[in-house]
Each structure stands twice: as structure tokens, then as C-alpha cells.
Enzyme design. Structure first.
Site, PDB file in Angstrom:
ATOM      1  N   ILE A 270     -61.230 -12.505  53.354  1.00 32.67           N
ATOM      2  CA  ILE A 270     -60.935 -11.853  52.068  1.00 32.67           C
ATOM      3  C   ILE A 270     -59.427 -11.877  51.864  1.00 32.67           C
ATOM      4  O   ILE A 270     -58.663 -11.518  52.765  1.00 32.67           O
ATOM      5  CB  ILE A 270     -61.538 -10.431  51.979  1.00 32.67           C
ATOM      6  CG1 ILE A 270     -61.188  -9.787  50.624  1.00 32.67           C
ATOM      7  CG2 ILE A 270     -61.105  -9.526  53.119  1.00 32.67           C
ATOM      8  CD1 ILE A 270     -62.118  -8.669  50.203  1.00 32.67           C
TER       9      ILE A 270
ATOM     10  N   GLY B  60     -54.593  -1.144  54.484  1.00 33.00           N
ATOM     11  CA  GLY B  60     -53.831  -0.088  53.798  1.00 33.00           C
ATOM     12  C   GLY B  60     -52.956   0.577  54.852  1.00 33.00           C
ATOM     13  O   GLY B  60     -53.479   1.032  55.887  1.00 33.00           O
TER      14      GLY B  60
ATOM     15  N   SER C 114     -49.333  -3.449  49.494  1.00 31.51           N
ATOM     16  CA  SER C 114     -49.866  -2.107  49.197  1.00 31.51           C
ATOM     17  C   SER C 114     -50.224  -1.950  47.718  1.00 31.51           C
ATOM     18  O   SER C 114     -51.224  -1.317  47.380  1.00 31.51           O
ATOM     19  CB  SER C 114     -48.830  -1.043  49.565  1.00 31.51           C
ATOM     20  OG  SER C 114     -48.421  -1.203  50.892  1.00 31.51           O
TER      21      SER C 114
ATOM     22  N   ASN D  52     -50.578   3.213  56.956  1.00 31.18           N
ATOM     23  CA  ASN D  52     -50.826   4.636  57.182  1.00 31.18           C
ATOM     24  C   ASN D  52     -50.092   5.511  56.166  1.00 31.18           C
ATOM     25  O   ASN D  52     -50.533   6.621  55.862  1.00 31.18           O
ATOM     26  CB  ASN D  52     -50.470   5.008  58.632  1.00 31.18           C
ATOM     27  CG  ASN D  52     -51.571   4.533  59.579  1.00 31.18           C
ATOM     28  OD1 ASN D  52     -52.496   3.829  59.166  1.00 31.18           O
ATOM     29  ND2 ASN D  52     -51.475   4.919  60.839  1.00 31.18           N
TER      30      ASN D  52
ATOM     31  N   GLN E  34     -46.474   3.103  79.870  1.00 30.65           N
ATOM     32  CA  GLN E  34     -45.427   3.769  80.649  1.00 30.65           C
ATOM     33  C   GLN E  34     -45.929   4.086  82.066  1.00 30.65           C
ATOM     34  O   GLN E  34     -45.205   3.914  83.041  1.00 30.65           O
ATOM     35  CB  GLN E  34     -44.996   5.053  79.920  1.00 30.65           C
ATOM     36  CG  GLN E  34     -43.798   5.752  80.528  1.00 30.65           C
ATOM     37  CD  GLN E  34     -42.494   4.965  80.314  1.00 30.65           C
ATOM     38  OE1 GLN E  34     -42.444   4.063  79.493  1.00 30.65           O
ATOM     39  NE2 GLN E  34     -41.477   5.310  81.076  1.00 30.65           N
TER      40      GLN E  34
ATOM     41  N   GLU F  42     -64.323   0.092  55.278  1.00 30.71           N
ATOM     42  CA  GLU F  42     -63.374  -0.822  55.915  1.00 30.71           C
ATOM     43  C   GLU F  42     -62.312  -0.045  56.703  1.00 30.71           C
ATOM     44  O   GLU F  42     -61.870  -0.476  57.752  1.00 30.71           O
ATOM     45  CB  GLU F  42     -62.697  -1.688  54.847  1.00 30.71           C
ATOM     46  CG  GLU F  42     -63.662  -2.665  54.214  1.00 30.71           C
ATOM     47  CD  GLU F  42     -63.133  -3.288  52.925  1.00 30.71           C
ATOM     48  OE1 GLU F  42     -63.959  -3.707  52.114  1.00 30.71           O
ATOM     49  OE2 GLU F  42     -61.908  -3.328  52.732  1.00 30.71           O
TER      50      GLU F  42
HETATM   51  C1  LIG Z   1     -52.594  -8.919  61.418  1.00 33.59           C
HETATM   52  C2  LIG Z   1     -52.774  -8.688  59.953  1.00 33.59           C
HETATM   53  C3  LIG Z   1     -53.966  -9.061  59.336  1.00 33.59           C
HETATM   54  C4  LIG Z   1     -54.139  -8.872  57.971  1.00 33.59           C
HETATM   55  N1  LIG Z   1     -55.302  -9.301  57.386  1.00 33.59           N
HETATM   56  C5  LIG Z   1     -55.403  -9.277  56.025  1.00 33.59           C
HETATM   57  C6  LIG Z   1     -56.537  -9.853  55.364  1.00 33.59           C
HETATM   58  O1  LIG Z   1     -57.486 -10.338  55.997  1.00 33.59           O
HETATM   59  N2  LIG Z   1     -56.562  -9.861  54.004  1.00 33.59           N
HETATM   60  C7  LIG Z   1     -55.559  -9.312  53.274  1.00 33.59           C
HETATM   61  O2  LIG Z   1     -55.637  -9.363  52.054  1.00 33.59           O
HETATM   62  N3  LIG Z   1     -54.471  -8.762  53.863  1.00 33.59           N
HETATM   63  C8  LIG Z   1     -54.369  -8.727  55.220  1.00 33.59           C
HETATM   64  N4  LIG Z   1     -53.280  -8.187  55.835  1.00 33.59           N
HETATM   65  C9  LIG Z   1     -52.225  -7.631  55.004  1.00 33.59           C
HETATM   66  C10 LIG Z   1     -52.110  -6.116  55.073  1.00 33.59           C
HETATM   67  O3  LIG Z   1     -53.228  -5.511  54.484  1.00 33.59           O
HETATM   68  C11 LIG Z   1     -50.778  -5.740  54.387  1.00 33.59           C
HETATM   69  O4  LIG Z   1     -49.744  -6.201  55.237  1.00 33.59           O
HETATM   70  C12 LIG Z   1     -50.651  -4.260  54.145  1.00 33.59           C
HETATM   71  O5  LIG Z   1     -51.560  -3.831  53.158  1.00 33.59           O
HETATM   72  C13 LIG Z   1     -49.231  -3.875  53.703  1.00 33.59           C
HETATM   73  O6  LIG Z   1     -48.756  -4.672  52.677  1.00 33.59           O
HETATM   74  P1  LIG Z   1     -47.309  -5.363  52.823  1.00 33.59           P
HETATM   75  O7  LIG Z   1     -47.266  -6.081  54.115  1.00 33.59           O
HETATM   76  O8  LIG Z   1     -47.031  -6.141  51.598  1.00 33.59           O
HETATM   77  O9  LIG Z   1     -46.287  -4.148  52.926  1.00 33.59           O
HETATM   78  P2  LIG Z   1     -45.597  -3.385  51.677  1.00 33.59           P
HETATM   79  O10 LIG Z   1     -46.610  -3.014  50.689  1.00 33.59           O
HETATM   80  O11 LIG Z   1     -44.433  -4.208  51.241  1.00 33.59           O
HETATM   81  O12 LIG Z   1     -45.050  -2.073  52.401  1.00 33.59           O
HETATM   82  C14 LIG Z   1     -43.792  -1.982  53.100  1.00 33.59           C
HETATM   83  C15 LIG Z   1     -43.600  -0.529  53.551  1.00 33.59           C
HETATM   84  O13 LIG Z   1     -43.565   0.319  52.395  1.00 33.59           O
HETATM   85  C16 LIG Z   1     -44.498   1.361  52.560  1.00 33.59           C
HETATM   86  N5  LIG Z   1     -45.050   1.749  51.253  1.00 33.59           N
HETATM   87  C17 LIG Z   1     -45.623   0.945  50.314  1.00 33.59           C
HETATM   88  N6  LIG Z   1     -46.043   1.670  49.276  1.00 33.59           N
HETATM   89  C18 LIG Z   1     -45.761   2.962  49.556  1.00 33.59           C
HETATM   90  C19 LIG Z   1     -45.965   4.218  48.885  1.00 33.59           C
HETATM   91  N7  LIG Z   1     -46.571   4.263  47.685  1.00 33.59           N
HETATM   92  N8  LIG Z   1     -45.528   5.347  49.477  1.00 33.59           N
HETATM   93  C20 LIG Z   1     -44.913   5.301  50.672  1.00 33.59           C
HETATM   94  N9  LIG Z   1     -44.697   4.171  51.374  1.00 33.59           N
HETATM   95  C21 LIG Z   1     -45.113   3.012  50.824  1.00 33.59           C
HETATM   96  C22 LIG Z   1     -45.579   0.781  53.439  1.00 33.59           C
HETATM   97  O14 LIG Z   1     -46.332   1.799  54.055  1.00 33.59           O
HETATM   98  C23 LIG Z   1     -44.747  -0.023  54.425  1.00 33.59           C
HETATM   99  O15 LIG Z   1     -44.259   0.838  55.431  1.00 33.59           O
HETATM  100  C24 LIG Z   1     -53.097  -8.305  57.205  1.00 33.59           C
HETATM  101  C25 LIG Z   1     -51.912  -7.912  57.831  1.00 33.59           C
HETATM  102  C26 LIG Z   1     -51.744  -8.087  59.181  1.00 33.59           C
HETATM  103  C27 LIG Z   1     -50.460  -7.667  59.832  1.00 33.59           C
END
Ligand SMILES: Cc1cc2nc3c(=O)[nH]c(=O)nc-3n(C[C@H](O)[C@H](O)[C@H](O)COP(=O)(O)OP(=O)(O)OC[C@H]3O[C@@H](n4cnc5c(N)ncnc54)[C@H](O)[C@@H]3O)c2cc1C
Length: 379
Positions: free
Chosen positions: A124, A366, A133, A368, A338, A244
Site C-alpha cells: 500500500i 502514523g 503525516s 507517535n 544495556q 492497522e
Molecule cells: C520502515 C518503514 C516502512 C514504511 N512503510 C510504509 C508503507 O508500506 N506505505 C506507506 O505509505 N508508508 C510507509 N512508511 C512511511 C511512514 O508511514 C511515514 O514515514 C510516516 O507516516 C511519517 O511520515 P514522514 O516520514 O513524511 O514524516 P513527516 O510527516 O515529515 O514528519 C516529521 C516529524 O514531524 C512530526 N509531525 C508531523 N505532523 C505533526 C503534527 N501535526 N504535530 C506534531 N508533530 C508532527 C512527525 O511526528 C515527525 O516527528 C514507512 C516508513 C518506514 C520507516
């Protein structure tokens, strides 16, 4: 420990065969798969042959017609085996349910039996290089052209991406400007002209998981491949997200339990200053704290699973489970490492792998921070 009450004798028999499968057919290949950055493709077919794929899909569509306790067992046993390479749970318990719950009869008949045998691997694709996010801001577009959409854009961090045959792609099909109403889910076959995959990404952990980038250049997707209805994508995503997120809580507790077990064994056998590490009061208290916290987490997660079985798990309950259990997993595994001293930093010890693999649990599904945002909205 408070006894778990979710499992019947059939579930326990199933657990035994899953455990054997991971021990005999997954764990021995770990290093080779880590090095090539993906599992062998034939493992998918083997898992299908054994009935370990799409267990919650009705048998008329090739599945086992089981409840989500079977899905839980598969996830727990993978965690207990210390494996992070196979993406069965995403395929069986995220991708297949979208098709089962929202797909047309034709889509179900066409795709689900192939997913259940492992002939097709599912993924997906929501996240994009510029958007994670904030899902409503996706830039991938699907523009109408006769009976087809023309898909353009790219996705990143896609679990199972490299070996995938079928991808649920989140794309913009509308222009209302209200993000949620413009989003649709499309079933896209990776063999379609214009669909390309990047190489598996080099991650800090989960090395055998074939997470990769996907690129769409004028990919023609038949309109009959839209899931549910056009513009309903966001609504469908929201409906599935609670389960999920619980899946991540399930693997967090199981992964941390496995780490605690390894640490108990290690600290009992390692002698320092003439006595086992486990005999120091600091070690005993740390182990006791971890046991207590995991027992509390386990009861919450099992209760959430009961709510899943009666379709009553709320968004905030699932967000609570995902955030709290994945944080706990990080804390427990770090403490466990540790207690291993320098050996904990060596990859030949399961705790080292667990430590690097666990980090992603607080990010995907999503972050934390987003979970806390969701919880705060319900207060
Ligand atoms: C190993 C791995 C597997 C994955 N598999 C999939 C997959 O199969 N399909 C898929 O679609 N995606 C996948 N992902 C993507 C994952 O779901 C996203 O990395 C995640 O949702 C965060 O999005 P981003 O990396 O763009 O971070 P960003 O959205 O850029 O966030 C950066 C930081 O800002 C914080 N932040 C963002 N918005 C807010 C808010 N409103 N309030 C406070 N803090 C906020 C976040 O918590 C984070 O700390 C995968 C990621 C990894 C690492």
C-alpha cells in the site's frame, strides 16, 4: 502473568505450525536476505501453500476465513522469531482487507485468491517524498482519460514494494481543494507500463524488508480498478487505520517480550565479579520493571483485540495502543541491550537486531506524535 483468554485449541495448533515455519524456513536465511535486502520471492508462495497468507479472508476468495486472532498469532510468532523481513502482515491484514471490505466482486475474485497463494504480493502506497503525516496533501494524480486513469507521481518507504505485484495507490482524482474528498484508492498492477520500482532503500534496520520507492509515469489504470468509489479514499483509509495501528501495538509487545526473554537468559549465564549479571539488584529491578510494564501493555492490547473481534475498537483506543506500546518497546529493548554490555552492540546477538529494528515502530503507521494528536482530539 494474567492468563491470556483469546486463544482456542485450534489457535494454539496454528501457533505451533507458524512457529515451526519461522524457525525452519525463515530464521536460517536471515543473513543472506539481509545482504540482498529482500526475502526470496518463493517464500511468499511457500507461505501461501501453508495457509499463512490472507488468513482472515473468507475461503470463497482463497483465504482461511479465520478471525484476527490468527493474524495476531502470525505477527507474534514473527516477532518472537526476531524476524523483520517478511511483510506478510501488511499483505494479508492491511492490503487484502481493503479489497475484501471495499472491492467489487470482480476485484475480490481476481486479486484475493492470487494474494492468498502468494502468486501476487501486495503493498500500500500512501507516503510520498514530500508528504507523510499529512496524507491529504499527496501529489500523485490520477486523471480521467476515457475508461482509464492516467497515474503520475511517486511514493516512498513502501513496505513489500520491491517484490510487489499489486499496489493500492493513494492518488488525487479530484480538484475540489478539500483534500479528503479528492483522494481515491487505486489497485495498480506493478507490471503496468510506466510503473517502475527503485532499489530497496538502505535502512538502519529491517534489512531484509524490501522497502522501496515507486514511480508512476503515465501509468494507465482501468477505472474498474478504483476501490470503493472515486473520492472515497480518505474515508476508507480512516476505517482501516484502527486495526492497522493495533497491529503495531501487537508486534511491539511481542517483540519486547522476546527481548526480555533473551535478556533473562543472557544475564543468567553471563558472570561478572564472580556472579551472574542477573544476581545484581539493579538487574533484578530492571527485569522486574520490564516484566510489569509488559504485562500491563499485554492486557491492554488483548482487550483491544477483543474489541477488534466485535468491530468496536475506537480510533483513540488504537492510537493509544500504537503510541504507548511502541514507546514501551523502544524503552524495554534499550534497557535489555544495556544489560548485555558490549555484546548487546554486536549483531550476532538478537538484542542488537531487535534494537535497530524496533526504531521504525514509533514512525510508521502514523508517527507517535500523530497518535497523541488523535488522542488529544477526543479529550
Ligand atoms: C520502515 C518503514 C516502512 C514504511 N512503510 C510504509 C508503507 O508500506 N506505505 C506507506 O505509505 N508508508 C510507509 N512508511 C512511511 C511512514 O508511514 C511515514 O514515514 C510516516 O507516516 C511519517 O511520515 P514522514 O516520514 O513524511 O514524516 P513527516 O510527516 O515529515 O514528519 C516529521 C516529524 O514531524 C512530526 N509531525 C508531523 N505532523 C505533526 C503534527 N501535526 N504535530 C506534531 N508533530 C508532527 C512527525 O511526528 C515527525 O516527528 C514507512 C516508513 C518506514 C520507516
Amino acid at each position: 502473568m494474567i492468563p491470556r483468554t483469546l486463544f482456542t485449541a485450534e489457535h494454539e495448533d496454528f501457533r505451533k505450525s507458524v512457529r515451526r515455519f519461522f524457525a525452519e524456513e525463515i530464521v536460517p536465511h536471515r543473513e543472506a536476505w539481509d545482504a540482498q535486502q529482500h526475502i526470496d520471492r518463493k517464500v511468499w508462495n511457500r507461505a501461501g501453500e501453508l495457509g499463512f497468507l490472507c488468513t482472515a479472508i473468507p475461503d470463497e476468495f482463497g483465504g482461511m476465513g479465520g478471525d484476527r486472532v490468527y493474524s495476531t498469532i502470525l505477527m507474534e510468532e514473527q516477532s518472537y522469531a526476531g524476524d523483520s523481513g517478511v511483510g506478510f502482515s501488511l499483505h494479508s491484514d492491511i492490503v487484502a482487507p481493503y479489497i475484501m471490505n471495499f472491492g467489487s466482486v470482480e476485484q475480490k475474485k481476481h486479486y484475493l485468491p492470487k494474494m492468498a497463494t502468494g502468486e501476487m504480493v501486495g503493498a500500500i502506497a500512501m507516503t510520498e517524498p514530500g508528504t507523510g503525516s499529512d496524507l491529504q496533501s499527496v501529489k500523485t494524480t490520477a486523471v480521467t482519460d476515457g475508461d482509464d486513469y492516467i497515474l503520475n507521481g511517486s511514493k516512498i518507504f513502501i513496505t513489500n514494494g520491491y517484490l510487489s505485484d499489486l499496489v493500492i495507490v493513494v492518488a488525487k482524482t479530484g480538484n475540489t481543494g478539500e483534500g479528503s474528498k479528492d483522494i481515491s484508492l487505486l489497485l495498480v498492477e506493478t507490471a503496468s507500463p510506466g510503473f517502475t520500482k527503485g532499489k530497496p532503500l538502505k535502512k538502519i534496520g529491517m534489512h531484509a524488508q524490501d522497502t522501496c520507492e515507486l514511480f508512476f509515469k503515465d501509468v494507465r489504470v482501468p477505472k474498474k480498478n478504483v476501490l470503493g468509489r472515486e473520492g472515497m479514499g480518505f474515508v476508507m483509509l480512516m476505517q482501516e487505520l484502527a486495526w492497522e495501528r493495533l497491529m503495531i501495538a501487537i508486534t511491539s509487545i511481542a517483540g519486547a517480550e522476546a527481548a526480555l526473554k533473551h535478556t533473562l537468559e543472557y544475564t543468567r549465564s553471563r558472570k561478572v565479579f564472580g556472579k551472574p549479571v542477573a544476581a545484581f539488584q539493579n538487574t533484578k529491578f530492571k527485569l522486574a520493571e520490564m516484566k510489569a510494564e509488559l504485562a500491563i501493555g499485554r492486557v491492554y492490547v488483548d482487550r483491544c483485540l477483543e474489541l477488534v473481534l466485535t468491530k468496536k475498537l475506537g480510533v483513540d483506543d488504537a492510537a493509544t495502543a500504537k503510541y504507548w506500546c511502541s514507546d514501551l518497546m523502544g524503552k524495554v529493548i534499550d534497557e535489555c541491550l544495556q544489560l548485555h554490555g558490549g555484546y548487546g552492540y554486536m549483531l550476532e546477538y538478537p538484542i542488537a537486531r531487535a534494537w535497530i529494528d524496533a526504531r521504525a515502530q514509533r514512525i510508521y503507521g502514523g508517527t507517535n506524535e500523530i497518535m497523541k494528536e488523535l488522542i488529544s482530539r477526543t479529550m
